[in-house]
Design a protein around this motif. Sequence first.
Motif, PDB file in Angstrom:
ATOM      1  N   THR A 257       0.832  -1.206   0.000  1.00 36.63           N
ATOM      2  CA  THR A 257       0.000   0.000   0.000  1.00 36.63           C
ATOM      3  C   THR A 257       0.866   1.257   0.000  1.00 36.63           C
ATOM      4  O   THR A 257       2.066   1.199   0.322  1.00 36.63           O
ATOM      5  CB  THR A 257      -0.884   0.048   1.263  1.00 36.63           C
ATOM      6  N   PRO A 258       0.265   2.426  -0.309  1.00 37.60           N
ATOM      7  CA  PRO A 258       1.010   3.685  -0.194  1.00 37.60           C
ATOM      8  C   PRO A 258       1.521   3.933   1.233  1.00 37.60           C
ATOM      9  O   PRO A 258       2.609   4.477   1.417  1.00 37.60           O
ATOM     10  CB  PRO A 258      -0.018   4.746  -0.592  1.00 37.60           C
ATOM     11  N   GLU A 259       0.731   3.510   2.241  1.00 40.66           N
ATOM     12  CA  GLU A 259       1.182   3.669   3.633  1.00 40.66           C
ATOM     13  C   GLU A 259       2.476   2.900   3.879  1.00 40.66           C
ATOM     14  O   GLU A 259       3.378   3.391   4.593  1.00 40.66           O
ATOM     15  CB  GLU A 259       0.107   3.160   4.615  1.00 40.66           C
ATOM     16  N   ASP A 260       2.572   1.715   3.296  1.00 38.33           N
ATOM     17  CA  ASP A 260       3.791   0.919   3.450  1.00 38.33           C
ATOM     18  C   ASP A 260       4.990   1.650   2.848  1.00 38.33           C
ATOM     19  O   ASP A 260       6.099   1.619   3.403  1.00 38.33           O
ATOM     20  CB  ASP A 260       3.647  -0.436   2.749  1.00 38.33           C
ATOM     21  N   VAL A 261       4.768   2.292   1.713  1.00 41.08           N
ATOM     22  CA  VAL A 261       5.847   3.055   1.068  1.00 41.08           C
ATOM     23  C   VAL A 261       6.315   4.180   1.983  1.00 41.08           C
ATOM     24  O   VAL A 261       7.517   4.351   2.217  1.00 41.08           O
ATOM     25  CB  VAL A 261       5.380   3.631  -0.291  1.00 41.08           C
ATOM     26  N   ILE A 262       5.368   4.943   2.523  1.00 40.03           N
ATOM     27  CA  ILE A 262       5.718   6.063   3.418  1.00 40.03           C
ATOM     28  C   ILE A 262       6.449   5.547   4.652  1.00 40.03           C
ATOM     29  O   ILE A 262       7.418   6.149   5.115  1.00 40.03           O
ATOM     30  CB  ILE A 262       4.463   6.852   3.834  1.00 40.03           C
ATOM     31  N   GLU A 263       5.983   4.422   5.186  1.00 42.45           N
ATOM     32  CA  GLU A 263       6.655   3.852   6.364  1.00 42.45           C
ATOM     33  C   GLU A 263       8.112   3.521   6.043  1.00 42.45           C
ATOM     34  O   GLU A 263       9.011   3.775   6.857  1.00 42.45           O
ATOM     35  CB  GLU A 263       5.928   2.596   6.842  1.00 42.45           C
ATOM     36  N   MET A 264       8.365   2.959   4.872  1.00 38.79           N
ATOM     37  CA  MET A 264       9.744   2.650   4.475  1.00 38.79           C
ATOM     38  C   MET A 264      10.570   3.934   4.365  1.00 38.79           C
ATOM     39  O   MET A 264      11.747   3.970   4.759  1.00 38.79           O
ATOM     40  CB  MET A 264       9.763   1.888   3.151  1.00 38.79           C
ATOM     41  N   TYR A 265       9.963   5.012   3.852  1.00 40.71           N
ATOM     42  CA  TYR A 265      10.667   6.300   3.788  1.00 40.71           C
ATOM     43  C   TYR A 265      10.994   6.805   5.186  1.00 40.71           C
ATOM     44  O   TYR A 265      12.095   7.318   5.436  1.00 40.71           O
ATOM     45  CB  TYR A 265       9.821   7.330   3.030  1.00 40.71           C
ATOM     46  N   LEU A 266      10.055   6.670   6.104  1.00 39.80           N
ATOM     47  CA  LEU A 266      10.286   7.129   7.476  1.00 39.80           C
ATOM     48  C   LEU A 266      11.375   6.306   8.160  1.00 39.80           C
ATOM     49  O   LEU A 266      12.047   6.777   9.074  1.00 39.80           O
ATOM     50  CB  LEU A 266       8.988   7.075   8.280  1.00 39.80           C
ATOM     51  N   ALA A 267      11.565   5.064   7.697  1.00 38.59           N
ATOM     52  CA  ALA A 267      12.644   4.224   8.230  1.00 38.59           C
ATOM     53  C   ALA A 267      13.996   4.612   7.637  1.00 38.59           C
ATOM     54  O   ALA A 267      15.045   4.258   8.181  1.00 38.59           O
ATOM     55  CB  ALA A 267      12.354   2.756   7.949  1.00 38.59           C
ATOM     56  N   GLY A 268      13.974   5.315   6.472  1.00 42.03           N
ATOM     57  CA  GLY A 268      15.231   5.754   5.871  1.00 42.03           C
ATOM     58  C   GLY A 268      15.426   5.355   4.423  1.00 42.03           C
ATOM     59  O   GLY A 268      16.517   5.507   3.877  1.00 42.03           O
ATOM     60  N   ALA A 269      14.370   4.834   3.767  1.00 43.77           N
ATOM     61  CA  ALA A 269      14.489   4.387   2.382  1.00 43.77           C
ATOM     62  C   ALA A 269      14.420   5.550   1.399  1.00 43.77           C
ATOM     63  O   ALA A 269      13.986   6.653   1.741  1.00 43.77           O
ATOM     64  CB  ALA A 269      13.373   3.396   2.068  1.00 43.77           C
ATOM     65  N   HIS A 270      14.851   5.297   0.155  1.00 43.59           N
ATOM     66  CA  HIS A 270      14.799   6.290  -0.929  1.00 43.59           C
ATOM     67  C   HIS A 270      13.848   5.880  -2.044  1.00 43.59           C
ATOM     68  O   HIS A 270      13.412   6.718  -2.828  1.00 43.59           O
ATOM     69  CB  HIS A 270      16.199   6.489  -1.532  1.00 43.59           C
ATOM     70  N   CYS A 271      13.579   4.590  -2.168  1.00 46.20           N
ATOM     71  CA  CYS A 271      12.607   4.080  -3.139  1.00 46.20           C
ATOM     72  C   CYS A 271      12.249   2.673  -2.688  1.00 46.20           C
ATOM     73  O   CYS A 271      12.793   2.183  -1.696  1.00 46.20           O
ATOM     74  CB  CYS A 271      13.161   4.102  -4.568  1.00 46.20           C
ATOM     75  N   VAL A 272      11.307   2.036  -3.408  1.00 50.78           N
ATOM     76  CA  VAL A 272      10.839   0.729  -2.944  1.00 50.78           C
ATOM     77  C   VAL A 272      10.745  -0.264  -4.092  1.00 50.78           C
ATOM     78  O   VAL A 272      10.546   0.124  -5.246  1.00 50.78           O
ATOM     79  CB  VAL A 272       9.453   0.833  -2.260  1.00 50.78           C
ATOM     80  N   SER A 273      10.882  -1.538  -3.761  1.00 46.85           N
ATOM     81  CA  SER A 273      10.606  -2.592  -4.738  1.00 46.85           C
ATOM     82  C   SER A 273       9.510  -3.495  -4.180  1.00 46.85           C
ATOM     83  O   SER A 273       9.503  -3.818  -2.989  1.00 46.85           O
ATOM     84  CB  SER A 273      11.869  -3.382  -5.081  1.00 46.85           C
ATOM     85  N   VAL A 274       8.591  -3.853  -5.063  1.00 46.33           N
ATOM     86  CA  VAL A 274       7.389  -4.596  -4.676  1.00 46.33           C
ATOM     87  C   VAL A 274       7.467  -6.006  -5.259  1.00 46.33           C
ATOM     88  O   VAL A 274       7.753  -6.164  -6.449  1.00 46.33           O
ATOM     89  CB  VAL A 274       6.131  -3.870  -5.195  1.00 46.33           C
ATOM     90  N   GLY A 275       7.220  -7.002  -4.431  1.00 47.81           N
ATOM     91  CA  GLY A 275       7.340  -8.376  -4.899  1.00 47.81           C
ATOM     92  C   GLY A 275       6.098  -9.203  -4.676  1.00 47.81           C
ATOM     93  O   GLY A 275       5.245  -9.340  -5.549  1.00 47.81           O
ATOM     94  N   THR A 276       5.960  -9.733  -3.467  1.00 45.55           N
ATOM     95  CA  THR A 276       4.913 -10.700  -3.150  1.00 45.55           C
ATOM     96  C   THR A 276       3.506 -10.148  -3.363  1.00 45.55           C
ATOM     97  O   THR A 276       2.575 -10.908  -3.664  1.00 45.55           O
ATOM     98  CB  THR A 276       5.089 -11.177  -1.688  1.00 45.55           C
ATOM     99  N   ALA A 277       3.324  -8.851  -3.248  1.00 48.23           N
ATOM    100  CA  ALA A 277       2.001  -8.230  -3.453  1.00 48.23           C
ATOM    101  C   ALA A 277       1.395  -8.607  -4.799  1.00 48.23           C
ATOM    102  O   ALA A 277       0.167  -8.644  -4.956  1.00 48.23           O
ATOM    103  CB  ALA A 277       2.122  -6.708  -3.341  1.00 48.23           C
ATOM    104  N   HIS A 278       2.252  -8.916  -5.784  1.00 50.15           N
ATOM    105  CA  HIS A 278       1.751  -9.239  -7.120  1.00 50.15           C
ATOM    106  C   HIS A 278       0.922 -10.527  -7.153  1.00 50.15           C
ATOM    107  O   HIS A 278       0.097 -10.706  -8.043  1.00 50.15           O
ATOM    108  CB  HIS A 278       2.917  -9.356  -8.116  1.00 50.15           C
ATOM    109  N   PHE A 279       1.132 -11.432  -6.197  1.00 51.45           N
ATOM    110  CA  PHE A 279       0.368 -12.677  -6.194  1.00 51.45           C
ATOM    111  C   PHE A 279      -1.117 -12.421  -5.969  1.00 51.45           C
ATOM    112  O   PHE A 279      -1.974 -13.114  -6.510  1.00 51.45           O
ATOM    113  CB  PHE A 279       0.901 -13.649  -5.129  1.00 51.45           C
ATOM    114  N   SER A 280      -1.442 -11.419  -5.142  1.00 50.04           N
ATOM    115  CA  SER A 280      -2.847 -11.108  -4.887  1.00 50.04           C
ATOM    116  C   SER A 280      -3.340  -9.926  -5.712  1.00 50.04           C
ATOM    117  O   SER A 280      -4.539  -9.753  -5.903  1.00 50.04           O
ATOM    118  CB  SER A 280      -3.058 -10.818  -3.397  1.00 50.04           C
ATOM    119  N   ASN A 281      -2.409  -9.110  -6.220  1.00 53.60           N
ATOM    120  CA  ASN A 281      -2.788  -7.946  -7.019  1.00 53.60           C
ATOM    121  C   ASN A 281      -1.744  -7.710  -8.110  1.00 53.60           C
ATOM    122  O   ASN A 281      -0.738  -7.047  -7.876  1.00 53.60           O
ATOM    123  CB  ASN A 281      -2.908  -6.704  -6.122  1.00 53.60           C
ATOM    124  N   PRO A 282      -1.982  -8.237  -9.322  1.00 55.20           N
ATOM    125  CA  PRO A 282      -0.990  -8.134 -10.400  1.00 55.20           C
ATOM    126  C   PRO A 282      -0.643  -6.692 -10.799  1.00 55.20           C
ATOM    127  O   PRO A 282       0.397  -6.464 -11.391  1.00 55.20           O
ATOM    128  CB  PRO A 282      -1.655  -8.872 -11.564  1.00 55.20           C
TER     129      PRO A 282
END
Length: 315
Positions: A257-282
């Motif tokens: 979700t977008p919230e997950d992305v923001i949480e990763m930024y708050l942890a110190g990330a610069h961008c994100v890669s999405v993997g397992t989410a594709h199994f339930s939402n291509p």
Amino acid sequence: MGGIAMVDARLAVSLPGLELKNPVMPASGCFGFGDNSFATKYDLNLLGAIILKSATLDERIGNPAPIINVLEDGALNSVGLKNPGLKVILDEKIPTLRAKVPTLPLIASIAGSTKEEYVTVAKSLSDSGLVNALELNISCPNVHEGGMLFGTNPKVASELTRAVKAVTNVPVYVKLTPNVTDIVEVAQAVAAAGADGLSMINTVLGMKIDVKTRQPVLGNGTGGLSGKAIRALAVRMIYQVSHVVDLPIIASGGITTPEDVIEMYLAGAHCVSVGTAHFSNPTACLDIINELPAKMDELGISSLQDLIKEVRSAH
């Protein structure tokens, strides 16, 4: 081939070798070389970048089936770095993808059984001019030689990073394994060896046993656990590393979700890669890209680049 994505300047992120129009990319393996079913759901040019399937020098047939087991809160996989080998990847796979996405940043993932194999594959991909950066996969738990063995020892990880950096002219992002006692120590070692960025985290070594057959659900026995089940672990490790290592981080681990992305930024990330989410939402990547601006508005975030500066300066 449906799908549109808004181009919102607030989503743009600049990283070494990568100018991303948004921070979302499929994790290594998820879209193959732009040639599997997930990669046909929408125009790939809408993504921030693509991390390609891991390449090895020679073809690998991977581990015995079954190789994937989808769980309630994630997935187990033991694909085992299955790929057609460097020659086919360079001659056919990446050129075909590059023709479809001439300006999209491509990150080639490299793996190997020996330091020499990593160096050979890295140099060839770097010299090809087809990719914008490399992801050094020293963290795969599904191969019997190489893979994670390189990523659990800080000295070995450092030597491998230094050797790859010496033969490449594109940025190198080192993918860290969570299957270690102290991930900070490994991160510091590869940073000192010249890594341009980090990709974290790879899967956690896991296992599931079918109580009826009394056998493991994966042909390999154990496999890599990914998805929501490991998100809190990923956030903790990214937070720890970002406080002591001043390198950009490609975050992964249960992002849906977008919230997950923001949480990763708050942890110190610069961008994100999405993997397992594709199994339930291509169309997970595209959905996150489209929904992110509204979530930023709600949380008072002017731009992702500003959020990175804000979080990092607070460290």
